[in-house]
Design a protein around this motif. Structure first.
Motif, PDB file in Angstrom:
ATOM      1  N   LYS A   5     103.698 107.953  -5.426  1.00  0.00           N
ATOM      2  CA  LYS A   5     102.725 106.878  -5.178  1.00  0.00           C
ATOM      3  C   LYS A   5     101.643 106.857  -6.246  1.00  0.00           C
ATOM      4  CE  LYS A   5     103.259 106.954  -0.135  1.00  0.00           C
ATOM      5  NZ  LYS A   5     102.625 107.358   1.141  1.00  0.00           N
ATOM      6  N   ARG A   6     101.353 108.025  -6.827  1.00  0.00           N
ATOM      7  CA  ARG A   6     100.306 108.119  -7.845  1.00  0.00           C
ATOM      8  C   ARG A   6     100.799 107.759  -9.244  1.00  0.00           C
ATOM      9  NH1 ARG A   6      96.505 113.376  -6.478  1.00  0.00           N
ATOM     10  NH2 ARG A   6      96.468 113.135  -4.218  1.00  0.00           N
ATOM     11  N   LYS A   7     102.055 107.384  -9.352  1.00  0.00           N
ATOM     12  CA  LYS A   7     102.616 106.929 -10.620  1.00  0.00           C
ATOM     13  C   LYS A   7     102.593 108.008 -11.708  1.00  0.00           C
ATOM     14  CE  LYS A   7     101.357 102.144  -9.660  1.00  0.00           C
ATOM     15  NZ  LYS A   7     100.600 100.942 -10.111  1.00  0.00           N
ATOM     16  N   VAL A   8     103.119 109.172 -11.379  1.00  0.00           N
ATOM     17  CA  VAL A   8     103.253 110.219 -12.393  1.00  0.00           C
ATOM     18  C   VAL A   8     104.364 109.825 -13.368  1.00  0.00           C
ATOM     19  CG1 VAL A   8     102.420 112.050 -10.885  1.00  0.00           C
ATOM     20  CG2 VAL A   8     104.866 111.523 -10.940  1.00  0.00           C
ATOM     21  N   ASP A   9     104.348 110.437 -14.543  1.00  0.00           N
ATOM     22  CA  ASP A   9     105.338 110.099 -15.569  1.00  0.00           C
ATOM     23  C   ASP A   9     106.643 110.863 -15.407  1.00  0.00           C
ATOM     24  OD1 ASP A   9     103.827 108.265 -17.486  1.00  0.00           O
ATOM     25  OD2 ASP A   9     102.436 109.926 -17.227  1.00  0.00           O
ATOM     26  N   VAL A  10     106.571 112.059 -14.826  1.00  0.00           N
ATOM     27  CA  VAL A  10     107.764 112.871 -14.608  1.00  0.00           C
ATOM     28  C   VAL A  10     107.495 113.795 -13.428  1.00  0.00           C
ATOM     29  CG1 VAL A  10     107.079 114.721 -16.182  1.00  0.00           C
ATOM     30  CG2 VAL A  10     109.505 114.330 -15.773  1.00  0.00           C
ATOM     31  N   LEU A  11     108.552 114.180 -12.743  1.00  0.00           N
ATOM     32  CA  LEU A  11     108.454 115.141 -11.638  1.00  0.00           C
ATOM     33  C   LEU A  11     109.151 116.436 -12.030  1.00  0.00           C
ATOM     34  CD1 LEU A  11     109.243 112.975  -8.467  1.00  0.00           C
ATOM     35  CD2 LEU A  11     107.112 114.196  -8.896  1.00  0.00           C
ATOM     36  N   ALA A  12     108.486 117.557 -11.811  1.00  0.00           N
ATOM     37  CA  ALA A  12     109.094 118.882 -11.991  1.00  0.00           C
ATOM     38  C   ALA A  12     109.113 119.539 -10.615  1.00  0.00           C
ATOM     39  CB  ALA A  12     108.296 119.709 -12.976  1.00  0.00           C
ATOM     40  N   ILE A  13     110.302 119.849 -10.125  1.00  0.00           N
ATOM     41  CA  ILE A  13     110.467 120.305  -8.745  1.00  0.00           C
ATOM     42  C   ILE A  13     111.273 121.591  -8.698  1.00  0.00           C
ATOM     43  CG2 ILE A  13     111.359 119.700  -6.452  1.00  0.00           C
ATOM     44  CD1 ILE A  13     111.109 116.738  -7.298  1.00  0.00           C
ATOM     45  N   SER A  14     110.828 122.527  -7.860  1.00  0.00           N
ATOM     46  CA  SER A  14     111.650 123.680  -7.510  1.00  0.00           C
ATOM     47  C   SER A  14     112.139 123.443  -6.088  1.00  0.00           C
ATOM     48  CB  SER A  14     110.828 124.972  -7.588  1.00  0.00           C
ATOM     49  OG  SER A  14     111.653 126.092  -7.332  1.00  0.00           O
ATOM     50  N   PRO A  15     113.358 122.939  -5.917  1.00  0.00           N
ATOM     51  CA  PRO A  15     113.777 122.415  -4.618  1.00  0.00           C
ATOM     52  C   PRO A  15     113.985 123.481  -3.541  1.00  0.00           C
ATOM     53  CG  PRO A  15     115.595 122.363  -6.182  1.00  0.00           C
ATOM     54  CD  PRO A  15     114.385 122.764  -6.961  1.00  0.00           C
ATOM     55  N   ILE A  16     113.393 123.222  -2.386  1.00  0.00           N
ATOM     56  CA  ILE A  16     113.595 124.093  -1.227  1.00  0.00           C
ATOM     57  C   ILE A  16     114.992 123.914  -0.665  1.00  0.00           C
ATOM     58  CG2 ILE A  16     112.903 124.383   1.199  1.00  0.00           C
ATOM     59  CD1 ILE A  16     109.997 124.110   0.279  1.00  0.00           C
ATOM     60  N   ASP A  17     115.505 122.689  -0.712  1.00  0.00           N
ATOM     61  CA  ASP A  17     116.884 122.434  -0.304  1.00  0.00           C
ATOM     62  C   ASP A  17     117.617 121.837  -1.493  1.00  0.00           C
ATOM     63  OD1 ASP A  17     119.298 121.769   0.831  1.00  0.00           O
ATOM     64  OD2 ASP A  17     118.444 120.798   2.597  1.00  0.00           O
ATOM     65  N   ALA A  18     118.593 122.588  -1.999  1.00  0.00           N
ATOM     66  CA  ALA A  18     119.274 122.194  -3.239  1.00  0.00           C
ATOM     67  C   ALA A  18     120.458 121.265  -3.005  1.00  0.00           C
ATOM     68  CB  ALA A  18     119.767 123.444  -3.970  1.00  0.00           C
ATOM     69  N   PHE A  19     120.831 121.038  -1.752  1.00  0.00           N
ATOM     70  CA  PHE A  19     122.082 120.333  -1.464  1.00  0.00           C
ATOM     71  C   PHE A  19     121.837 118.895  -0.997  1.00  0.00           C
ATOM     72  CE2 PHE A  19     122.919 124.801  -1.318  1.00  0.00           C
ATOM     73  CZ  PHE A  19     124.132 124.922  -1.969  1.00  0.00           C
ATOM     74  N   GLY A  20     122.826 118.031  -1.279  1.00  0.00           N
ATOM     75  CA  GLY A  20     122.679 116.626  -0.929  1.00  0.00           C
ATOM     76  C   GLY A  20     121.797 115.908  -1.935  1.00  0.00           C
ATOM     77  N   GLU A  21     121.461 114.665  -1.612  1.00  0.00           N
ATOM     78  CA  GLU A  21     120.595 113.861  -2.475  1.00  0.00           C
ATOM     79  C   GLU A  21     119.400 113.381  -1.668  1.00  0.00           C
ATOM     80  OE1 GLU A  21     120.645 109.994  -5.474  1.00  0.00           O
ATOM     81  OE2 GLU A  21     122.525 110.806  -4.696  1.00  0.00           O
ATOM     82  N   PHE A  44     101.365 120.869  -6.778  1.00  0.00           N
ATOM     83  CA  PHE A  44     101.323 120.926  -5.317  1.00  0.00           C
ATOM     84  C   PHE A  44     102.407 121.883  -4.824  1.00  0.00           C
ATOM     85  CE2 PHE A  44      99.460 116.845  -6.325  1.00  0.00           C
ATOM     86  CZ  PHE A  44      98.386 116.763  -5.436  1.00  0.00           C
ATOM     87  N   ALA A  45     102.173 122.490  -3.670  1.00  0.00           N
ATOM     88  CA  ALA A  45     103.176 123.395  -3.097  1.00  0.00           C
ATOM     89  C   ALA A  45     102.847 123.672  -1.636  1.00  0.00           C
ATOM     90  CB  ALA A  45     103.218 124.716  -3.868  1.00  0.00           C
ATOM     91  N   PRO A  46     103.882 123.777  -0.793  1.00  0.00           N
ATOM     92  CA  PRO A  46     103.654 124.215   0.591  1.00  0.00           C
ATOM     93  C   PRO A  46     103.198 125.675   0.601  1.00  0.00           C
ATOM     94  CG  PRO A  46     105.895 123.375   0.270  1.00  0.00           C
ATOM     95  CD  PRO A  46     105.297 123.552  -1.080  1.00  0.00           C
ATOM     96  N   GLU A  47     102.660 126.118   1.700  1.00  0.00           N
ATOM     97  CA  GLU A  47     102.288 127.533   1.816  1.00  0.00           C
ATOM     98  C   GLU A  47     103.523 128.418   1.918  1.00  0.00           C
ATOM     99  OE1 GLU A  47      99.413 128.514   4.744  1.00  0.00           O
ATOM    100  OE2 GLU A  47      97.920 127.103   4.000  1.00  0.00           O
ATOM    101  N   LYS A  66     106.869 115.591   1.339  1.00  0.00           N
ATOM    102  CA  LYS A  66     105.665 114.767   1.461  1.00  0.00           C
ATOM    103  C   LYS A  66     104.840 114.812   0.175  1.00  0.00           C
ATOM    104  CE  LYS A  66     104.982 114.725   6.475  1.00  0.00           C
ATOM    105  NZ  LYS A  66     104.149 115.224   7.612  1.00  0.00           N
ATOM    106  N   TYR A  67     104.754 115.995  -0.437  1.00  0.00           N
ATOM    107  CA  TYR A  67     104.034 116.113  -1.711  1.00  0.00           C
ATOM    108  C   TYR A  67     104.709 115.277  -2.792  1.00  0.00           C
ATOM    109  CZ  TYR A  67     101.110 120.000  -0.054  1.00  0.00           C
ATOM    110  OH  TYR A  67     100.191 120.760   0.614  1.00  0.00           O
ATOM    111  N   ILE A  68     106.038 115.318  -2.816  1.00  0.00           N
ATOM    112  CA  ILE A  68     106.777 114.547  -3.821  1.00  0.00           C
ATOM    113  C   ILE A  68     106.540 113.054  -3.628  1.00  0.00           C
ATOM    114  CG2 ILE A  68     109.079 113.954  -4.688  1.00  0.00           C
ATOM    115  CD1 ILE A  68     109.907 116.851  -3.846  1.00  0.00           C
ATOM    116  N   ASP A  69     106.601 112.589  -2.376  1.00  0.00           N
ATOM    117  CA  ASP A  69     106.361 111.174  -2.090  1.00  0.00           C
ATOM    118  C   ASP A  69     104.951 110.761  -2.509  1.00  0.00           C
ATOM    119  OD1 ASP A  69     108.897 110.914  -1.050  1.00  0.00           O
ATOM    120  OD2 ASP A  69     108.276 111.152   1.045  1.00  0.00           O
TER     121      ASP A  69
END
Length: 314
Positions: free
Chosen positions: A90-106, A70-73, A83-86
């Protein structure tokens, strides 16, 4: 005779039914055991991001995983990315691979994933303050190499500009830092400006013209995204400025061949995608010993690009 034929037919039917049920049970078991990688990139529209996806899907076939991509335009749409990550959680994936748009904070999804026992890995761009594995190139070194080559093209004197993506994304922040590090080592060179906010977006001719008018001494640009660099060279306002950039995609390679771009860091989206899935497979098996997978990135010029293309063809 007729009775035996009927009995034989019934036996065959029973075997077929049992075989069919067995196959369905095996299919259900295989589906239950399928390892699902939920992927959320920054965008899915450019050639670079499509090549990342291709690499992931190729590796998923090899390692017996399934990729949900999944990816925003747009690369600045943080709300859509979260929203895609959330939704994936919900779909119970085994792992998340993310290229973060905002790298700061948690982000809140990090705690949610932890509570669900879903590991997170970062690809292409790292998280700034979180202990999350990263797969990609050394972005600070990429910025350093871009500035170094540009300095050579400008005879190690004068002013340059930097046109960057969003600085809350680590890849762009690190590329700018690397370019600064090199230019600071050159006594006869200065950075006139850093224009940020162009994450996968083109720069308008009006802005280019305004910058050239404001900083007439700038003869070269370090541009931290090939999409942005291509927008600059397409504008008649770019003039004769030397431009170096990053990302391997066909239009950028063509611009390099035609010497409209002076140099290009060969960040392969395909390799990053492939290695991300390979790392996830190692993580799944308990074999991932390193917390970073730093990939090589060649520096391409009009003189060596053909050799690179002959060696790296997917």
């Amino acid at each position: 005779m007729r009775k035996r034929m009927i009995m034989s037919a019934l036996v065959v039917l029973m075997v077929l039914l049992i075989w069919g049920c067995s196959n369905r049970d095996e299919s259900k078991q295989e589906a239950a055991e399928e390892y699902v990688i939920g992927v959320v990139a920054k965008s899915g529209t450019s050639e670079y991001w499509m090549s990342v996806r291709s690499g992931m899907e190729a590796a998923a076939k090899k390692y017996g995983a399934r990729v949900m991509f999944f990816a925003p335009e747009a690369e600045d749409n943080l709300e859509a990315q979260e929203k895609y990550i959330d939704e994936l959680l919900k779909r119970k994936v085994d792992v998340l691979a993310i290229s973060p748009i905002d790298a700061f904070g948690e982000p809140t999804y990090v705690k949610l994933a932890k509570d669900k026992g879903v590991p997170i890995v970062a690809f292409d761009s790292a998280y700034a303050d979180l202990d999350i594995p990263y797969i990609g190139i050394d972005n600070e070194q990429a910025g350093y190499e871009m500035a170094k080559y540009l300095a050579k093209k400008l005879d190690y004197s004068g002013e340059i500009g930097i046109v960057s993506g969003e600085l809350n994304q680590m890849c762009h922040k690190e590329r700018v830092a690397g370019a600064r590090r090199y230019i600071d080592s050159q006594p006869d060179m200065q950075i006139a400006y850093v224009e940020s906010g162009y994450s996968g977006a083109k720069m308008s001719g009006e802005i280019i013209a305004a910058q050239r008018q404001k900083y007439p001494g700038v003869k070269g640009l370090v541009v931290t995204s090939a999409v942005t660099a291509l927008g600059i060279i397409e504008s008649s306002e770019a003039g004769t400025m030397k431009i170096v950039s990053i990302d391997v995609q066909k239009d950028a390679i063509l611009a390099l061949k035609n010497k409209r771009i002076s140099g290009l860091v060969a960040q392969s989206g395909y390799d990053i995608g492939y290695e991300t899935v390979r790392y996830v497979d190692a993580l799944r098996k308990g074999e991932a010993k390193e917390n970073q997978v730093v990939l090589d990135a060649d520096f391409l010029t009009p003189e060596n690009v053909e050799g690179y293309l002959e060696e790296y063809t997917y």
